[in-house]
Design an enzyme around this catalytic site. Structure first.
Site, mmCIF file in Angstrom:
data_model
loop_
_atom_site.group_PDB
_atom_site.id
_atom_site.type_symbol
_atom_site.label_atom_id
_atom_site.label_comp_id
_atom_site.label_asym_id
_atom_site.label_seq_id
_atom_site.Cartn_x
_atom_site.Cartn_y
_atom_site.Cartn_z
ATOM 1 N N HIS A 1 7.337 -7.368 -2.202
ATOM 2 C CA HIS A 1 6.706 -7.056 -0.907
ATOM 3 C C HIS A 1 8.102 -7.631 0.124
ATOM 4 C CE1 HIS A 1 3.688 -4.812 -1.612
ATOM 5 N NE2 HIS A 1 2.969 -5.400 -1.956
ATOM 6 N N SER B 1 -4.874 2.770 3.956
ATOM 7 C CA SER B 1 -5.264 1.824 2.287
ATOM 8 C C SER B 1 -5.441 0.444 3.189
ATOM 9 C CB SER B 1 -4.183 2.238 1.924
ATOM 10 O OG SER B 1 -4.012 2.132 0.169
ATOM 11 N N LYS C 1 1.096 -1.437 -0.019
ATOM 12 C CA LYS C 1 -0.139 -0.359 -0.403
ATOM 13 C C LYS C 1 0.852 1.670 0.023
ATOM 14 C CE LYS C 1 -3.110 -2.765 -0.191
ATOM 15 N NZ LYS C 1 -3.598 -2.518 -1.745
ATOM 16 N N SER C 2 1.647 1.363 -0.321
ATOM 17 C CA SER C 2 2.715 2.752 -0.763
ATOM 18 C C SER C 2 2.590 3.018 -2.022
ATOM 19 C CB SER C 2 4.157 1.872 -0.109
ATOM 20 O OG SER C 2 4.317 1.664 1.430
ATOM 21 N N GLY C 3 2.341 2.561 -2.733
ATOM 22 C CA GLY C 3 2.517 3.170 -4.533
ATOM 23 C C GLY C 3 2.655 1.864 -5.713
ATOM 24 N N THR C 4 2.846 0.508 -4.967
ATOM 25 C CA THR C 4 3.583 -0.629 -5.888
ATOM 26 C C THR C 4 2.577 -0.987 -7.207
ATOM 27 O OG1 THR C 4 2.723 -1.545 -3.779
ATOM 28 C CG2 THR C 4 3.438 -2.779 -6.080
HETATM 29 P P1 PAP Z 1 0.293 -3.027 -3.363
HETATM 30 O O1 PAP Z 1 0.680 -2.613 -2.574
HETATM 31 O O2 PAP Z 1 -1.787 -4.425 -2.514
HETATM 32 O O3 PAP Z 1 0.437 -3.780 -4.834
HETATM 33 P P2 PAP Z 1 -0.523 -0.535 -3.861
HETATM 34 O O4 PAP Z 1 -0.279 -0.378 -5.289
HETATM 35 O O5 PAP Z 1 1.448 -0.462 -2.806
HETATM 36 O O6 PAP Z 1 -0.559 -1.831 -3.148
HETATM 37 O O7 PAP Z 1 -1.914 0.739 -3.316
HETATM 38 C C1 PAP Z 1 -2.919 0.956 -3.180
HETATM 39 C C2 PAP Z 1 -2.917 2.301 -3.158
HETATM 40 O O8 PAP Z 1 -2.391 3.140 -4.306
HETATM 41 C C3 PAP Z 1 -3.957 3.023 -3.074
HETATM 42 O O9 PAP Z 1 -3.901 4.186 -1.873
HETATM 43 P P3 PAP Z 1 -5.122 4.643 -1.230
HETATM 44 O O10 PAP Z 1 -5.953 3.313 -0.547
HETATM 45 O O11 PAP Z 1 -4.777 5.468 0.065
HETATM 46 O O12 PAP Z 1 -5.913 5.278 -2.461
HETATM 47 C C4 PAP Z 1 -4.369 3.247 -4.792
HETATM 48 O O13 PAP Z 1 -5.208 4.217 -4.530
HETATM 49 C C5 PAP Z 1 -2.600 4.340 -4.960
HETATM 50 N N1 PAP Z 1 -3.113 3.944 -5.927
HETATM 51 C C6 PAP Z 1 -2.924 3.082 -6.543
HETATM 52 N N2 PAP Z 1 -2.287 3.255 -8.221
HETATM 53 C C7 PAP Z 1 -2.354 5.070 -8.660
HETATM 54 C C8 PAP Z 1 -1.998 5.861 -9.591
HETATM 55 N N3 PAP Z 1 -1.720 5.524 -10.672
HETATM 56 N N4 PAP Z 1 -0.884 7.116 -8.380
HETATM 57 C C9 PAP Z 1 -1.268 6.798 -7.484
HETATM 58 N N5 PAP Z 1 -2.047 6.034 -6.227
HETATM 59 C C10 PAP Z 1 -2.043 5.530 -7.117
#
Ligand code: PAP
Length: 336
Positions: free
Chosen positions: A144, A174, A77-80
């Site tokens: 991760h 998140s 949930k850090s921007g993957t």
């Molecule tokens: P993961 O580690 O499980 O793969 P990850 O993508 O790190 O997840 O986290 C999802 C977060 O990134 C969500 O944040 P939020 O819950 O605070 O909204 C998601 O909305 C955000 N996110 C996904 N895609 C983008 C993007 N293109 N730009 C900015 N933030 C994004």
């Protein structure tokens, strides 16, 4: 997952259908209640659910990093998802210019284009995940894994790591939403208070969150050519600068011709293609489902903003988590 690839139950709920040697290992590990999984187990200092152990262990044993590999590393949930879309687009821009009508990101979720090392690898046959739609001979994976758990060859080879971190308060909110979306109706929801307590104790998917971040931060200071350390908040503020930094770091900087092309600014085009608003407007990210974990892709998109924690955390919670962050980062000069 059944042999046919369909799920009788979501894979994260399974604890019985894992190999016996994993069960033997799990029986020796500290165990806590999971946020949406039955339990989390602490291994090498970090917490993960039972269903991820088998592949993670196989990955640690068998993954042979190539010098040209690029690993995108995050605490959950850090921007993957965002980093995957950016790195894929930057690396593959010759074959797929960002304005291409058939750009893979228009029909595939970023997680399909950049596989998780510890999730998708067919280690039984010792095969790393195939690289979908990739025109370059460089492999792009994500993970991760904490730094201590990273497969040895990823540390000893010249492969490059790009790490993105985020304010723990936003990562927590998140993860809390993500976990509740993965709970079945029978399970009900996990309260914000209960999840917060677990998070602060370090018991969260891939946690302790702070140890994950500090591990890579310290390594990035020692080896800045090997690990690029990025912050979600800075990327939201200035995406273009970071797109250029990522391209430089991966060894595929934008040429003067690319930057001066009269057809459009390629950096702006990449920022737009990978933006939260654009990705969430695409059918695949609205209604698509992952074949690897049976997850709806829309679970990876919620608000995509900074400081959403202000809408959830009480002043006491903010105080506690900020103090914890200061304590954990003490002496590291890292500020989030
Ligand atoms: P993961 O580690 O499980 O793969 P990850 O993508 O790190 O997840 O986290 C999802 C977060 O990134 C969500 O944040 P939020 O819950 O605070 O909204 C998601 O909305 C955000 N996110 C996904 N895609 C983008 C993007 N293109 N730009 C900015 N933030 C994004």
């Amino acid at each position: 997952m059944s042999k046919s690839g369909s799920f009788s139950q979501p894979p994260w709920l399974l604890e019985d259908e894992i190999p016996q040697e994993c069960k033997n290992l799990l029986s020796t590990l500290p165990k806590e209640k999971g946020w949406c999984e039955p339990h989390l187990y602490q291994y090498q200092g970090f917490w993960r659910p039972a269903w991820l152990f088998s592949n993670a262990l196989a990955c640690q044993k068998h993954y042979q990093a190539q010098n040209t590999d690029i690993l995108l590393v995050t605490a959950p949930k850090s921007g993957t998802t965002w980093l995957k879309s950016l790195a894929f687009t930057i690396l593959n821009r010759k074959l797929y210019p960002p304005t291409h009508n058939h750009h893979p990101l228009l029909t595939k979720n970023p997680h399909e284009l950049v596989p998780f090392l510890e999730l998708n690898i067919d280690f039984e046959n010792n095969k790393p995940p195939p690289m979908p739609n990739n025109n370059v001979d460089r492999r792009l994976y994500s993970t991760h894994f904490s730094y201590v758990s990273l497969p040895n060859s990823a540390k000893s080879s010249a492969c490059k790591l790009i790490y993105i971190c985020r304010d723990p308060k936003d990562a927590f909110i998140s993860l809390w939403h993500f976990s509740n979306k993965r709970r079945t109706p029978e399970m009900g929801t996990i309260s914000l208070e209960e999840a917060f307590e677990l998070f602060c104790r370090g018991v969260s998917l891939g946690g302790p969150f702070w140890d994950h971040v500090v591990g890579y931060w310290q390594e990035s200071l020692k080896a800045p050519d090997k690990i690029l350390f990025l912050k979600y908040e800075e990327m939201i503020e200035q995406p273009n600068i970071h797109i250029k930094r990522i391209a430089d770091f991966m060894g595929c900087p934008f040429s003067a011709e690319e930057l001066e092309a009269s057809s459009g600014n390629i950096v702006d085009e990449i920022a737009h293609l990978c933006s939260f608003n654009n990705l969430t407007s695409l059918e695949v990210n609205k209604n698509g489902i992952s074949s690897a974990g049976g997850l709806r892709f829309d679970i990876f998109f919620r608000r995509g903003i900074t400081q959403d924690w202000k809408n959830y955390l009480t002043p006491d919670m903010v105080d506690r988590i900020d103090r914890l962050t200061a304590e954990k980062f003490q002496g590291s000069e890292l500020k989030l």
